[in-house]
Design an enzyme around this catalytic site. Sequence first.
Site, mmCIF file in Angstrom:
data_model
loop_
_atom_site.group_PDB
_atom_site.id
_atom_site.type_symbol
_atom_site.label_atom_id
_atom_site.label_comp_id
_atom_site.label_asym_id
_atom_site.label_seq_id
_atom_site.Cartn_x
_atom_site.Cartn_y
_atom_site.Cartn_z
ATOM 1 N N GLU A 163 0.801 -1.224 0.000
ATOM 2 C CA GLU A 163 0.000 0.000 0.000
ATOM 3 C C GLU A 163 0.836 1.278 0.000
ATOM 4 O OE1 GLU A 163 -2.844 -0.218 3.212
ATOM 5 O OE2 GLU A 163 -3.777 -2.030 2.435
ATOM 6 N N GLU A 348 -5.399 -8.565 0.739
ATOM 7 C CA GLU A 348 -6.076 -8.215 1.997
ATOM 8 C C GLU A 348 -7.546 -7.971 1.704
ATOM 9 O OE1 GLU A 348 -4.506 -4.915 4.332
ATOM 10 O OE2 GLU A 348 -2.455 -5.587 3.959
#
Length: 455
Positions: A163, A348
Amino acid sequence: MTFPKEFLWGVATSAYQVEGSPLADGAGPSIWHRFVRTPGRIVDGGTGDVACDHYHRYEDDVRLMQALGVKAYRFSVAWSRILPEGTGRVNPAGLAFYDRLVDTLLAHGITPFVTLYHWDLPAALDDRGGWLNPDVAGWFADYAATLFRALDDRVPYWATLNEPWVVMDGGYLNGGLAPGHRNLFEAPRVAHNLLRAHARAVEVYRAFGRHAVGLVLNLEPKYPATDSEEDRAATARADAYMNRIFVEPVLTGRYPDLLPEIFGEAWPEIPEADVERIAAPIDFLGVNYYTRGVTAFDPDAPPLQAKTVPQPTSTYTEMGWEVYPDGLYDTLAWLHGSFDVPPLFITENGAAFYDPPRCAGGRIEDPLRVDYFRTHLRALCRALTDGIDIRGYFAWSLLDNFEWSYGYTKRFGIVHVDYRTQARTPKASARFLARVFATNGACLAREAAEAGRDG
Ligand code: IFM
């Protein structure tokens, strides 16, 4: 509803969120070790000093994963355990921890999926400018090389960064995450250095890695709140800022044209050669999906002039994130339809919800989380049925853990952690996922058929 035979069903965590003992065995401090000690930064004053004590309890945790039928474990390595000063001297004891973890996973039939960077930059490197210093790309490549050399014989999947958008936005623009800067000029420079670092690590991997290397992005599809031109333009800006800023340079070799407009004079000159390197092929793209953003024009919200509009009939998680499973499908379809995209993993997906009190026998029922997983897995299944190449799915998270600036106030785990005793209790969501893993998703189809029969 079928999943490919080799589909990798997994759970995910990250080093600072679960390990604890951040300075054990010669490790250096990270920016998070510092940040949590800065008054007012963490809502409950929590730190990662103990967290889930995974550093000492990893064998039990691996046994727990095995009992749940987990096929792969996505975890991250703490850079400053390996290189306490960020560069130079390797700390053998730090490396030995991950060596033991990998061996233990393999001994239990669980595939290790390793993330090199999940936000915990060595503090010593922050002192040298951190992600703002262009040298960070070389520092990261050297760190990556150390790990590839030590573990690539046993680790089949490597993600360079987790991320990068959050590092840029939370770390350098909004300041809610370490290192806590709030600077419009820094943000795009950091984004670019993150991608340069990713590219350098991929180059190193190509030199002597034998398996697969990729990148993990958090993607949040944006939908206009109304059909007005202003809302549609705001949506396009939000999408460029959050999604395309990393997707496009990596998959097409170009930054979106909207970024210079959004950042104005803060947008830096980008050498063409950098972006060519950034676009070097990767073996997979990891997608972290949690929610969507319904977007409207807001002149008072610089630099995007856009805001997310609450949806009155939707369910929201404890993070204030709308539950929107179709957004997972839309994101996968967008990647598949718009780019020459490598195989995908959902690296995720999960939700923080309030866990109700224990039932008789100590069981923890978390029906909202079960429903979150069920509906998102159905959306994933639709994407697979449409022919999108998705190789695996990782639930976030194996354990309740340290949720960054929220401390321990948000629980994402499929396994409950009593932070006082460190006792682990699988929740109903863990039992649900165990059934999904054991049947390779076939139980989802059975459930859907039963629901259809019942009405
Ligand atoms: O806990 C985080 C994780 O570290 C990165 N992805 C989102 C999760 C939930 O906020």
